[in-house]
Enzyme design. Structure first.
Site, mmCIF file in Angstrom:
data_model
loop_
_atom_site.group_PDB
_atom_site.id
_atom_site.type_symbol
_atom_site.label_atom_id
_atom_site.label_comp_id
_atom_site.label_asym_id
_atom_site.label_seq_id
_atom_site.Cartn_x
_atom_site.Cartn_y
_atom_site.Cartn_z
ATOM 1 N N SER A 1 6.798 -24.019 25.192
ATOM 2 C CA SER A 1 7.518 -22.857 25.719
ATOM 3 C C SER A 1 6.613 -21.725 26.187
ATOM 4 O O SER A 1 7.070 -20.832 26.893
ATOM 5 C CB SER A 1 8.484 -22.311 24.663
ATOM 6 O OG SER A 1 7.779 -21.761 23.562
ATOM 7 N N LYS B 1 6.529 -15.846 21.262
ATOM 8 C CA LYS B 1 6.992 -15.501 22.605
ATOM 9 C C LYS B 1 6.251 -14.250 23.076
ATOM 10 O O LYS B 1 5.516 -13.620 22.332
ATOM 11 C CB LYS B 1 8.504 -15.221 22.622
ATOM 12 C CG LYS B 1 9.394 -16.320 22.059
ATOM 13 C CD LYS B 1 9.433 -17.550 22.934
ATOM 14 C CE LYS B 1 10.355 -18.621 22.338
ATOM 15 N NZ LYS B 1 10.272 -19.896 23.091
#
Length: 301
Positions: A84, A154
């Site tokens: 990701s 993230k």
């Protein structure tokens, strides 16, 4: 020949009539090797150094305590389990996370790559890890990434007080400013075409996060139905990822992209307090001016 004459190569003559001879002779005769080496003459015997094997448990104990303190308060290693965050981070990378800064009350900033605990429901479909006893111990002291904690990594896009959005075929905007994300998102990805969103007002004490591989990241966009509307509490943030430490050929720092430093990005958040402060100052200044002008008018009258 004179009586008592001796050759110069013989034994020295005993001269009891010379002062000190007897004392000197007695002293010399009375000295033994044990007199010089014996502890009774005031010298301290040297202690025998301890064996390395006796010192080893102490050294290991100190090393483990230091490792635990470093893991708890300074830095901790984390493993990247997914794609990701490509291409910034690859699956299997090991990153070091700064845990010290949050202890001083610092909040996450836009553009930082952060590790945070699952806010609730983000990793519900992720299979649980099953580490062995050695892995658990090494994870506990910080020598291996945690295998049991449900953590995510993230990039921070917006912070408390920001308004963030991204419409189809458009860029991500923060407080009306478009972000140039080409330097860090996965090549060939769009900013958000897979999941447009917003506008979203990020509450104070929370952050909006997105993965760099936008089309392969279940980030804030995909959890807006959960409490917090897809945002993450800063209390859940473990720290900022500062460096890729492993493998060696992937070693790199993780700086904040320049687009997050563009002028005016904070303007929207700072405008309201500034305007209120100015509005409140005007009546005070005018009142002071009238108060000072009153005595002058009285003098003129």
């Amino acid at each position: 020949m004179a009586v008592g004459a001796r050759s110069g190569h013989g034994e020295p003559e005993d001269r009891p009539d010379i002062p000190g001879n007897a004392e000197s002779a007695g002293t010399t005769a009375g000295r033994t090797e044990s007199d010089d080496d014996s502890p009774s003459n005031g010298s301290t015997a040297r202690k025998k150094p301890r064996s390395f094997w006796k010192e080893l448990p102490l050294l290991i104990g100190i090393a483990l305590i230091l490792a635990l303190l470093i893991k708890t308060f300074l830095v901790q290693a984390f493993s990247i389990p997914s794609d990701s965050m490509q291409n910034t981070l690859q699956r299997g990378d090991r990153v070091l996370v700064d845990k010290l800064t949050p202890w001083f009350g610092a909040e996450p900033e836009r553009g930082e790559v952060v590790v945070f605990h699952d806010p609730g429901g983000w990793l519900e479909n992720t299979p649980a890890a099953n580490p062995n006893a050695v892995q658990k111990f090494l994870s506990f002291i910080g020598l291996m990434p945690s295998a049991e904690e449900k953590d995510l990594i993230k990039r921070v896009i917006a912070i408390g007080g920001d308004t963030v959005e991204c419409q189809m075929n458009g860029p991500v905007t923060v407080n009306g400013k478009a972000l140039d994300d080409k330097s860090f998102i996965f090549k060939g990805n769009t900013a958000c075409n897979d999941e447009p969103f917003g506008p979203v007002e990020v509450p104070k004490g929370r952050i909006w996060v997105m993965g760099d591989h936008r089309q392969n990241s279940l980030d804030s966009r995909y959890h807006q139905e959960l409490p917090g509307g897809g945002t993450v509490s800063t209390d859940e943030v473990v720290g900022r990822a500062i460096v890729v430490a492993w493998p060696i050929n992937r070693w790199a720092t993780l700086p904040i992209p320049k687009t997050f430093d563009q002028p005016g990005l904070n303007a929207a958040a700072a405008l309201a307090p500034g305007a209120l402060g100015f509005a409140g100052a005007v009546p005070i200044v005018l009142r002071r001016r009238r108060h000072r002008a009153a005595p002058e008018r009285q003098k003129q009258d």
